[in-house]
Scaffold this motif. Sequence first.
Motif, PDB file in Angstrom:
ATOM      1  N   ASP A  15       0.812  -1.226   0.000  1.00 26.25           N
ATOM      2  CA  ASP A  15       0.000   0.000   0.000  1.00 26.25           C
ATOM      3  C   ASP A  15       0.844   1.274   0.000  1.00 26.25           C
ATOM      4  N   ASP A  16       2.129   1.166  -0.336  1.00 25.75           N
ATOM      5  CA  ASP A  16       3.011   2.337  -0.410  1.00 25.75           C
ATOM      6  C   ASP A  16       4.211   1.946  -1.271  1.00 25.75           C
ATOM      7  N   SER A  18       7.357   1.592   0.156  1.00 23.14           N
ATOM      8  CA  SER A  18       8.367   1.401   1.191  1.00 23.14           C
ATOM      9  C   SER A  18       9.486   0.455   0.757  1.00 23.14           C
ATOM     10  N   LEU A  52       3.334  11.758  -4.527  1.00 25.81           N
ATOM     11  CA  LEU A  52       3.501  10.601  -3.633  1.00 25.81           C
ATOM     12  C   LEU A  52       4.957  10.146  -3.616  1.00 25.81           C
ATOM     13  N   ALA A  56       7.793  10.408  -0.595  1.00 25.99           N
ATOM     14  CA  ALA A  56       8.447   9.196  -0.082  1.00 25.99           C
ATOM     15  C   ALA A  56       9.971   9.330  -0.097  1.00 25.99           C
TER      16      ALA A  56
END
Length: 229
Positions: A15-16, A18, A52, A56
Amino acid sequence: MPSLNLHLFSTPGKDDISDVIEASRPYLEDKRDPIVAYLPLGSLYAERWLELNETAFKGLGRLQMVNTELMRQKEIEDILRDASLVYIPGGNTFLLNHRLHLSGISLYLKKKIQAGLPLVGFSAGTVLCGPNILTAASMNTVGTSFFDGLGLTPFNFSAHYPLDSHGQSVKDEWLADYHFFHDNPILMLSDGAHVKVDGKKTTLVRGEAWIWRKDEEKEKLEEGKLIVL
Protein backbone atom coordinates in the motif's frame (compact mmCIF):
# COMPACT_ATOMS: atom_id res chain seq x y z
CA MET A 1 35.21 -2.55 -11.53
CA PRO A 2 31.56 -1.41 -11.76
CA SER A 3 28.90 -4.09 -12.08
CA LEU A 4 25.17 -4.47 -12.23
CA ASN A 5 23.25 -3.41 -9.15
CA LEU A 6 19.55 -4.08 -9.62
CA HIS A 7 16.70 -4.32 -7.13
CA LEU A 8 13.63 -5.74 -8.84
CA PHE A 9 10.14 -6.05 -7.38
CA SER A 10 6.67 -7.10 -8.43
CA THR A 11 5.14 -4.39 -6.22
CA PRO A 12 6.73 -1.28 -4.63
CA GLY A 13 5.52 -2.03 -1.11
CA LYS A 14 2.40 -2.86 0.82
CA ASP A 15 0.00 0.00 0.00
CA ASP A 16 3.01 2.34 -0.41
CA ILE A 17 6.49 2.37 -1.97
CA SER A 18 8.37 1.40 1.19
CA ASP A 19 10.21 -1.49 -0.51
CA VAL A 20 11.47 0.88 -3.20
CA ILE A 21 12.68 3.35 -0.55
CA GLU A 22 14.39 0.61 1.48
CA ALA A 23 16.27 -0.63 -1.59
CA SER A 24 17.22 2.89 -2.68
CA ARG A 25 18.47 4.14 0.69
CA PRO A 26 22.03 2.66 0.63
CA TYR A 27 22.79 4.44 -2.66
CA LEU A 28 21.53 7.83 -1.55
CA GLU A 29 21.90 8.39 2.21
CA ASP A 30 25.60 9.24 2.26
CA LYS A 31 25.49 11.57 -0.75
CA ARG A 32 24.95 15.32 -0.83
CA ASP A 33 21.73 16.20 -2.67
CA PRO A 34 21.62 12.98 -4.71
CA ILE A 35 19.46 12.83 -7.84
CA VAL A 36 17.03 10.01 -8.51
CA ALA A 37 16.27 9.65 -12.22
CA TYR A 38 12.55 8.86 -12.15
CA LEU A 39 11.23 7.18 -15.31
CA PRO A 40 7.46 6.64 -14.99
CA LEU A 41 7.23 6.09 -18.75
CA GLY A 42 4.80 3.19 -18.52
CA SER A 43 2.02 5.51 -17.34
CA LEU A 44 -0.21 7.89 -19.27
CA TYR A 45 -0.91 9.75 -16.03
CA ALA A 46 2.49 9.90 -14.32
CA GLU A 47 1.83 13.35 -12.82
CA ARG A 48 -0.79 11.80 -10.53
CA TRP A 49 1.90 9.81 -8.73
CA LEU A 50 4.66 12.42 -8.70
CA GLU A 51 3.79 13.99 -5.33
CA LEU A 52 3.50 10.60 -3.63
CA ASN A 53 6.94 9.61 -4.88
CA GLU A 54 8.54 12.96 -4.08
CA THR A 55 7.16 12.75 -0.55
CA ALA A 56 8.45 9.20 -0.08
CA PHE A 57 11.95 10.19 -1.20
CA LYS A 58 11.98 13.46 0.76
CA GLY A 59 15.19 13.83 2.78
CA LEU A 60 16.77 10.94 0.90
CA GLY A 61 17.02 12.01 -2.73
CA ARG A 62 15.69 14.55 -5.23
CA LEU A 63 13.51 13.13 -7.97
CA GLN A 64 14.02 14.34 -11.51
CA MET A 65 11.18 13.02 -13.64
CA VAL A 66 11.89 12.08 -17.23
CA ASN A 67 9.21 12.94 -19.81
CA THR A 68 10.22 11.66 -23.24
CA GLU A 69 7.51 13.69 -24.99
CA LEU A 70 8.68 17.03 -23.58
CA MET A 71 12.44 16.46 -23.21
CA ARG A 72 15.15 16.13 -25.80
CA GLN A 73 17.46 13.13 -25.74
CA LYS A 74 20.38 15.18 -24.39
CA GLU A 75 18.27 16.51 -21.48
CA ILE A 76 17.37 12.97 -20.47
CA GLU A 77 20.94 11.75 -20.81
CA ASP A 78 22.12 14.65 -18.61
CA ILE A 79 19.70 13.54 -15.88
CA LEU A 80 20.95 9.95 -16.11
CA ARG A 81 24.56 11.14 -16.10
CA ASP A 82 24.09 13.06 -12.86
CA ALA A 83 21.88 10.49 -11.13
CA SER A 84 22.90 8.34 -8.18
CA LEU A 85 19.99 5.98 -8.87
CA VAL A 86 17.46 5.24 -11.59
CA TYR A 87 13.93 4.36 -10.50
CA ILE A 88 11.52 2.78 -13.00
CA PRO A 89 8.01 2.14 -11.66
CA GLY A 90 5.18 0.09 -13.12
CA GLY A 91 2.58 0.73 -15.77
CA ASN A 92 2.22 -0.58 -19.30
CA THR A 93 5.45 -2.35 -20.21
CA PHE A 94 4.94 -1.92 -23.94
CA LEU A 95 4.41 1.83 -23.54
CA LEU A 96 7.46 2.10 -21.28
CA ASN A 97 9.68 0.29 -23.77
CA HIS A 98 8.22 2.18 -26.74
CA ARG A 99 9.01 5.55 -25.17
CA LEU A 100 12.54 4.50 -24.22
CA HIS A 101 13.32 3.36 -27.74
CA LEU A 102 11.56 6.19 -29.55
CA SER A 103 13.35 8.81 -27.47
CA GLY A 104 16.72 7.26 -28.28
CA ILE A 105 17.77 6.77 -24.66
CA SER A 106 17.35 3.00 -24.29
CA LEU A 107 20.93 2.16 -25.22
CA TYR A 108 22.38 4.99 -23.09
CA LEU A 109 20.29 3.87 -20.11
CA LYS A 110 21.53 0.31 -20.53
CA LYS A 111 25.17 1.45 -20.72
CA LYS A 112 24.81 3.58 -17.58
CA ILE A 113 23.32 0.68 -15.61
CA GLN A 114 25.99 -1.72 -16.88
CA ALA A 115 28.58 0.83 -15.74
CA GLY A 116 27.25 0.70 -12.18
CA LEU A 117 24.25 3.07 -11.96
CA PRO A 118 21.91 1.32 -9.49
CA LEU A 119 18.41 0.52 -10.71
CA VAL A 120 15.31 0.01 -8.59
CA GLY A 121 12.26 -1.10 -10.54
CA PHE A 122 8.93 -2.76 -10.02
CA SER A 123 6.35 -4.42 -12.25
CA ALA A 124 6.94 -2.98 -15.75
CA GLY A 125 10.29 -1.64 -14.56
CA THR A 126 11.29 -5.19 -13.66
CA VAL A 127 10.03 -6.82 -16.86
CA LEU A 128 12.01 -4.23 -18.85
CA CYS A 129 15.31 -5.65 -17.52
CA GLY A 130 15.01 -8.98 -19.34
CA PRO A 131 16.15 -9.81 -22.88
CA ASN A 132 12.68 -8.92 -24.12
CA ILE A 133 9.30 -7.81 -22.75
CA LEU A 134 7.19 -10.55 -24.31
CA THR A 135 6.21 -11.99 -20.91
CA ALA A 136 4.59 -8.70 -19.83
CA ALA A 137 0.93 -8.94 -18.93
CA SER A 138 0.18 -5.52 -20.45
CA MET A 139 -1.74 -4.95 -23.66
CA ASN A 140 0.27 -3.53 -26.54
CA THR A 141 -2.16 -0.62 -26.83
CA VAL A 142 0.54 1.70 -28.18
CA GLY A 143 1.16 -0.69 -31.06
CA THR A 144 4.90 -0.74 -30.50
CA SER A 145 7.25 -2.82 -32.60
CA PHE A 146 10.01 -2.54 -29.98
CA PHE A 147 10.14 -5.75 -27.98
CA ASP A 148 13.80 -5.96 -26.90
CA GLY A 149 14.25 -5.22 -23.20
CA LEU A 150 17.36 -3.76 -21.62
CA GLY A 151 18.94 -7.21 -21.63
CA LEU A 152 20.48 -6.74 -18.20
CA THR A 153 19.68 -10.30 -17.13
CA PRO A 154 19.37 -13.61 -18.99
CA PHE A 155 15.94 -14.08 -17.39
CA ASN A 156 12.63 -12.82 -18.65
CA PHE A 157 10.29 -11.64 -15.92
CA SER A 158 6.64 -12.10 -15.08
CA ALA A 159 5.34 -9.80 -12.36
CA HIS A 160 2.27 -10.27 -10.12
CA TYR A 161 2.53 -14.05 -10.31
CA PRO A 162 -0.47 -15.55 -8.46
CA LEU A 163 -0.09 -17.48 -5.23
CA ASP A 164 -3.20 -19.64 -5.66
CA SER A 165 -2.99 -22.84 -7.71
CA HIS A 166 -5.80 -21.91 -10.11
CA GLY A 167 -4.26 -18.52 -10.86
CA GLN A 168 -0.87 -20.15 -11.39
CA SER A 169 -2.24 -22.76 -13.79
CA VAL A 170 -3.88 -20.06 -15.91
CA LYS A 171 -0.69 -17.96 -15.93
CA ASP A 172 1.51 -20.99 -16.63
CA GLU A 173 -0.57 -21.97 -19.65
CA TRP A 174 -0.08 -18.47 -21.02
CA LEU A 175 3.67 -18.35 -20.25
CA ALA A 176 4.21 -21.77 -21.82
CA ASP A 177 3.61 -20.18 -25.21
CA TYR A 178 6.71 -18.04 -24.67
CA HIS A 179 8.91 -21.12 -24.35
CA PHE A 180 7.52 -22.45 -27.61
CA PHE A 181 9.52 -19.71 -29.35
CA HIS A 182 12.25 -18.75 -26.85
CA ASP A 183 14.80 -20.67 -24.79
CA ASN A 184 15.68 -18.40 -21.86
CA PRO A 185 14.22 -18.93 -18.36
CA ILE A 186 11.39 -16.88 -16.87
CA LEU A 187 11.46 -15.54 -13.32
CA MET A 188 7.93 -15.26 -11.94
CA LEU A 189 7.64 -12.86 -8.99
CA SER A 190 4.68 -12.79 -6.65
CA ASP A 191 3.63 -9.50 -5.11
CA GLY A 192 6.06 -8.73 -2.30
CA ALA A 193 9.00 -10.54 -3.88
CA HIS A 194 12.41 -8.82 -4.13
CA VAL A 195 15.13 -10.02 -6.49
CA LYS A 196 18.64 -8.54 -6.31
CA VAL A 197 21.15 -8.67 -9.15
CA ASP A 198 24.73 -8.06 -8.04
CA GLY A 199 27.04 -8.39 -11.02
CA LYS A 200 26.33 -11.84 -12.44
CA LYS A 201 24.72 -13.08 -9.23
CA THR A 202 20.94 -13.06 -8.90
CA THR A 203 19.31 -13.73 -5.52
CA LEU A 204 15.78 -13.90 -4.18
CA VAL A 205 16.04 -11.55 -1.19
CA ARG A 206 12.54 -12.23 0.08
CA GLY A 207 9.06 -13.22 -0.94
CA GLU A 208 7.82 -15.98 -3.19
CA ALA A 209 9.13 -16.52 -6.70
CA TRP A 210 9.66 -19.28 -9.23
CA ILE A 211 11.99 -19.97 -12.13
CA TRP A 212 10.77 -21.76 -15.23
CA ARG A 213 13.43 -23.20 -17.51
CA LYS A 214 12.43 -24.46 -20.94
CA ASP A 215 11.41 -28.12 -21.06
CA GLU A 216 11.54 -28.38 -17.24
CA GLU A 217 9.08 -28.07 -14.39
CA LYS A 218 8.99 -24.66 -12.73
CA GLU A 219 11.03 -24.47 -9.53
CA LYS A 220 10.10 -22.54 -6.42
CA LEU A 221 13.01 -20.39 -5.27
CA GLU A 222 14.46 -20.20 -1.77
CA GLU A 223 15.09 -16.89 -0.06
CA GLY A 224 18.76 -16.01 0.11
CA LYS A 225 19.81 -18.57 -2.49
CA LEU A 226 21.47 -17.74 -5.78
CA ILE A 227 19.29 -18.20 -8.85
CA VAL A 228 21.00 -20.13 -11.63
CA LEU A 229 20.01 -20.60 -15.24
